[in-house]
Design an enzyme around this catalytic site. Structure first.
Site, PDB file in Angstrom:
ATOM      1  N   ASP A 208       6.650 -15.021 -32.089  1.00 14.54           N
ATOM      2  CA  ASP A 208       5.597 -15.517 -32.969  1.00 14.54           C
ATOM      3  C   ASP A 208       5.535 -17.053 -32.951  1.00 14.54           C
ATOM      4  O   ASP A 208       6.569 -17.724 -32.908  1.00 14.54           O
ATOM      5  CB  ASP A 208       5.907 -15.038 -34.400  1.00 14.54           C
TER       6      ASP A 208
ATOM      7  N   GLU B 163       3.475 -16.015 -28.302  1.00 17.76           N
ATOM      8  CA  GLU B 163       2.175 -16.235 -28.925  1.00 17.76           C
ATOM      9  C   GLU B 163       1.858 -17.723 -28.912  1.00 17.76           C
ATOM     10  O   GLU B 163       2.468 -18.503 -29.639  1.00 17.76           O
ATOM     11  CB  GLU B 163       2.149 -15.732 -30.377  1.00 17.76           C
TER      12      GLU B 163
HETATM   13  C1  QV4 Z   1      -0.620 -21.626 -48.518  1.00 20.78           C
HETATM   14  C2  QV4 Z   1      -1.587 -22.746 -48.194  1.00 20.78           C
HETATM   15  C3  QV4 Z   1      -0.840 -23.902 -47.552  1.00 20.78           C
HETATM   16  C4  QV4 Z   1       0.283 -24.313 -48.467  1.00 20.78           C
HETATM   17  C5  QV4 Z   1       1.194 -23.112 -48.723  1.00 20.78           C
HETATM   18  C6  QV4 Z   1       2.407 -23.445 -49.599  1.00 20.78           C
HETATM   19  O1  QV4 Z   1      -2.601 -22.279 -47.298  1.00 20.78           O
HETATM   20  O2  QV4 Z   1      -1.716 -24.965 -47.269  1.00 20.78           O
HETATM   21  O3  QV4 Z   1       1.034 -25.326 -47.850  1.00 20.78           O
HETATM   22  O4  QV4 Z   1       0.434 -22.064 -49.328  1.00 20.78           O
HETATM   23  O5  QV4 Z   1       2.086 -23.500 -50.912  1.00 20.78           O
HETATM   24  C7  QV4 Z   1       0.363 -17.206 -45.761  1.00 20.78           C
HETATM   25  C8  QV4 Z   1      -0.915 -17.544 -46.506  1.00 20.78           C
HETATM   26  C9  QV4 Z   1      -1.137 -19.051 -46.583  1.00 20.78           C
HETATM   27  C10 QV4 Z   1       0.060 -19.671 -47.271  1.00 20.78           C
HETATM   28  C11 QV4 Z   1       1.293 -19.310 -46.442  1.00 20.78           C
HETATM   29  C12 QV4 Z   1       2.572 -19.839 -47.049  1.00 20.78           C
HETATM   30  O6  QV4 Z   1      -2.018 -16.951 -45.853  1.00 20.78           O
HETATM   31  O7  QV4 Z   1      -2.314 -19.320 -47.310  1.00 20.78           O
HETATM   32  O8  QV4 Z   1      -0.110 -21.076 -47.285  1.00 20.78           O
HETATM   33  O9  QV4 Z   1       1.420 -17.864 -46.357  1.00 20.78           O
HETATM   34  O10 QV4 Z   1       2.800 -19.277 -48.297  1.00 20.78           O
HETATM   35  C13 QV4 Z   1       0.398 -14.979 -41.003  1.00 20.78           C
HETATM   36  C14 QV4 Z   1      -0.922 -15.223 -41.705  1.00 20.78           C
HETATM   37  C15 QV4 Z   1      -0.889 -16.472 -42.544  1.00 20.78           C
HETATM   38  C16 QV4 Z   1       0.271 -16.385 -43.508  1.00 20.78           C
HETATM   39  C17 QV4 Z   1       1.537 -16.294 -42.662  1.00 20.78           C
HETATM   40  C18 QV4 Z   1       2.803 -16.234 -43.486  1.00 20.78           C
HETATM   41  O11 QV4 Z   1      -1.936 -15.345 -40.725  1.00 20.78           O
HETATM   42  O12 QV4 Z   1      -2.093 -16.562 -43.293  1.00 20.78           O
HETATM   43  O13 QV4 Z   1       0.308 -17.514 -44.358  1.00 20.78           O
HETATM   44  O14 QV4 Z   1       1.487 -15.075 -41.902  1.00 20.78           O
HETATM   45  O15 QV4 Z   1       2.770 -15.174 -44.368  1.00 20.78           O
HETATM   46  C19 QV4 Z   1      -2.138 -20.573 -35.922  1.00 20.78           C
HETATM   47  C20 QV4 Z   1      -0.749 -20.482 -35.303  1.00 20.78           C
HETATM   48  C21 QV4 Z   1      -0.394 -19.075 -34.876  1.00 20.78           C
HETATM   49  C22 QV4 Z   1      -0.657 -18.068 -36.003  1.00 20.78           C
HETATM   50  C23 QV4 Z   1      -2.127 -18.205 -36.418  1.00 20.78           C
HETATM   51  C24 QV4 Z   1      -2.515 -17.266 -37.525  1.00 20.78           C
HETATM   52  O16 QV4 Z   1      -0.657 -21.342 -34.178  1.00 20.78           O
HETATM   53  O17 QV4 Z   1       0.960 -19.038 -34.515  1.00 20.78           O
HETATM   54  O18 QV4 Z   1      -2.383 -19.534 -36.852  1.00 20.78           O
HETATM   55  N1  QV4 Z   1      -0.297 -16.702 -35.633  1.00 20.78           N
HETATM   56  C25 QV4 Z   1       1.046 -16.148 -35.946  1.00 20.78           C
HETATM   57  C26 QV4 Z   1       0.974 -14.729 -36.463  1.00 20.78           C
HETATM   58  C27 QV4 Z   1       0.374 -14.739 -37.856  1.00 20.78           C
HETATM   59  C28 QV4 Z   1       1.311 -15.451 -38.802  1.00 20.78           C
HETATM   60  C29 QV4 Z   1       1.981 -16.599 -38.206  1.00 20.78           C
HETATM   61  C30 QV4 Z   1       1.834 -16.956 -36.885  1.00 20.78           C
HETATM   62  C31 QV4 Z   1       2.991 -17.267 -39.017  1.00 20.78           C
HETATM   63  O19 QV4 Z   1       0.269 -13.929 -35.588  1.00 20.78           O
HETATM   64  O20 QV4 Z   1       0.111 -13.433 -38.313  1.00 20.78           O
HETATM   65  O21 QV4 Z   1       0.564 -15.912 -39.956  1.00 20.78           O
HETATM   66  O22 QV4 Z   1       4.188 -16.506 -38.885  1.00 20.78           O
HETATM   67  O23 QV4 Z   1      -3.133 -20.527 -34.938  1.00 20.78           O
END
Ligand code: QV4
Ligand code: CA
Length: 512
Positions: free
Chosen positions: A212, A248
């Site tokens: 990831d 990824e």
């Molecule tokens: C929120 C605010 C932030 C703030 C934070 C702390 O948005 O600005 O700083 O609170 O108070 C979730 C929430 C998100 C939250 C975060 C932390 O959606 O709003 O931040 O948690 O609490 C998945 C989801 C994310 C999720 C994350 C962790 O998509 O929404 O965040 O899991 O639970 C980029 C990357 C790529 C990524 C892609 C989605 O380059 O790597 O974005 N893809 C992978 C996975 C994806 C996963 C992650 C990475 C992170 O496929 O599913 O994100 O592990 O392009």
């Protein structure tokens, strides 16, 4: 001597590109958020018998449990530690699944979240899937253990510690992705803990790892971690097999970090593939199917040997990640089946099929307010089992795209034509195209608004073939359209633009 060293080096770098699929199988299915017990059963009753090569599972590591919103799927991308109890089940269930899937020739690929732990606002307590205590504000995760020394805070130089500019590689790799506590993978200690986690899974029998958020980690750090990994378990894999690595990295161009920085470490997710295929099938931006004659590297995609391809993934099917509105999903099933059919017929890349659960979309200003909704669940938050209906579709809210006849049969098509060249291309300079795979298979699409009626060289031996899209061969009989190929390989095709599925596919094993 020099030559020998070169060959050895080349072999080493390519080792982690091999998915170790068995029995001529070619595709992986992502059983997103499925329970381990359901995956084990699916391997035995469906995936093994239907020629699926492997399963990508949701992250098996201990994760945070969130209440607001309630139990979102993405809580599993916020690790608390590397114990193996998760929303999908216990460690014993995980081990049982790996064993049973391996025993029917279906590989398991683990989704490993190693760039970060939970979000900075994750609080303190035992709201975690194995009940381990942790403190996000103090960056304290005793079950690993990690402490504040193991995070990147000092290396990040943005005002709030978050990634603010994807044009700056240092920020992207050293700062927090959406507030997620960013691990210091430059530290020998952290590298050791991550490798220990992965090695436990490798020893249990998994065939490889989807890593990831690789864009957010330095290639040098990943190289160190991957170098520590054990060879695959010789109970199921030949000795000396390296774990399959697919990373990824979202690279649609225009950012500081590009996918090619990771090619020497393993394969990489090619996000341009689904974004472009969706655009073509939707006929947006003036695109036409006939332009896909040189699909693959000819379209600026990464080298074939480095790519993992898919029509949609768990992020972009709900509007996040990459690709935007062009991405096709099960919600638009007619176009989706064509896109998946095209992908599985085409030789480019290692193919991954998506398998989803349903949720109610609720778009506000183009953004789905329900993108967070987790898998079908009981009121106590436990995930509902996948039930199987009499017609072999899934119940309880599980979509099971991989069980749709057209998709299931194209997974088999890809196995049957494996190793054969892209051949006998035809197009009408619009959205009707056809191509073969040597003398083993042939596929033809009508994505125009008028009927297709044409006689083409299929490259196949003469005979009667059963179309595996409108039906399939069952007990020697065909439940769908039949296609007659003459001794010269020529066959007549008719596809109405109003057909339920406006494409036809035949292969060596669908011959009657
Ligand atoms: C929120 C605010 C932030 C703030 C934070 C702390 O948005 O600005 O700083 O609170 O108070 C979730 C929430 C998100 C939250 C975060 C932390 O959606 O709003 O931040 O948690 O609490 C998945 C989801 C994310 C999720 C994350 C962790 O998509 O929404 O965040 O899991 O639970 C980029 C990357 C790529 C990524 C892609 C989605 O380059 O790597 O974005 N893809 C992978 C996975 C994806 C996963 C992650 C990475 C992170 O496929 O599913 O994100 O592990 O392009
Ligand atoms: Ca990072």
């Amino acid at each position: 001597m020099k030559w020998l060293i070169l060959v050895a080096g080349f072999g080493l770098s390519l080792a982690q590109h091999n998915p170790h699929l068995k029995h001529g199988r070619t595709s992986i299915v992502h059983l997103f958020e499925w329970r381990w017990a359901d995956i084990a059963a699916e391997c035995e009753r469906f995936l093994g018998p239907n020629g699926f090569g492997g399963v990508q599972i949701s992250p098996p590591s201990e994760h945070i449990i969130l209440n607001n919103p309630w139990r979102p799927w993405y809580q599993r991308y916020q690790p608390i530690g590397y114990k193996l109890c998760s929303r999908s089940g216990t460690e014993a269930e995980l081990r049982d699944m790996i064993t049973r899937c391996n025993n029917v020739g279906v590989n398991i690929y683990v989704d490993a979240v190693i760039n970060h732990m939970c979000g900075s606002a994750g609080g303190e307590g035992t709201h975690s899937s194995c009940g381990s205590w942790f403190s996000a504000p103090h960056e304290d995760f005793p079950s690993v253990p990690y402490s504040s020394w193991d995070f990147n805070d000092n290396k990040c130089h943005t005002s709030n510690g978050e990634i603010q500019n994807y044009g700056d590689a240092n920020q992207v790799r050293n700062c927090r992705l959406e507030g997620l506590l960013d691990l210091a993978l430059e530290k020998d200690y952290v590298r050791g803990k991550v490798a220990e986690y992965m090695n436990k899974l490798i020893d249990m029998g998994v065939a490889g790892i989807r890593v990831d958020a690789c864009k957010h980690m330095w290639p040098g750090d990943l190289q160190n971690v991957f170098g520590r990994l054990h060879n695959l378990n010789t109970k199921w894999f030949s000795s000396g097999s390296r774990p399959f690595i697919y990373q990824e990295v979202i690279d649609l161009g225009g950012e500081a970090i590009s996918a090619k920085e990771y090619f020497h470490l393993g394969r990489v997710t090619e996000f341009k593939y689904g974004a472009k295929l969706g655009t073509v099938i939707r006929k947006w931006n003036g695109e036409k199917l006939s332009y896909t004659r040189n699909w693959g590297e000819g379209w600026g995609f990464m080298p074939n040997g480095d790519a993992v391809v898919f029509v949609d993934n768990h992020d972009n099917q709900r509007g996040s990640g990459a690709g935007g509105a062009s991405i096709l999903t099960f919600f638009e099933s007619r176009l989706y089946k064509m896109a998946v059919g095209y992908m599985l017929a085409h030789p480019y890349g290692v193919t991954r099929v998506m398998s989803s659960y349903r949720w109610d979309r609720n778009f506000v200003n183009g953004k789905d307010q329900n993108y967070w909704v987790g898998p079908p669940s009981n009121s106590d938050g436990s995930t509902k089992p996948v039930t199987i209906n009499a017609d072999l579709t899934c119940g309880n809210g599980w979509v099971c795209e991989h069980r749709w006849r057209q998709i299931k049969n194209m997974v088999k098509f890809r196995n049957v034509v494996n190793g054969q060249p892209h051949s006998n291309w035809w197009d009408n300079q619009s959205n009707q195209v056809a191509f073969g795979r040597g003398n083993r298979g042939f596929i033809i699409f009508n994505n125009d608004d008028w009927d297709l009626d044409v006689t083409l060289n299929t490259g196949m031996p003469g005979g009667t073939y059963c179309d595996v899209i409108s039906g399939q061969k069952e007990n020697g009989r065909c439940t769908g359209k039949q296609i007659q190929a003459g001794g010269d390989g020529r066959a007549h095709f008719k596809i109405s633009s109003r057909d339920e599925d406006p494409f036809v596919a035949i292969h060596a094993e669908s011959k009657l």
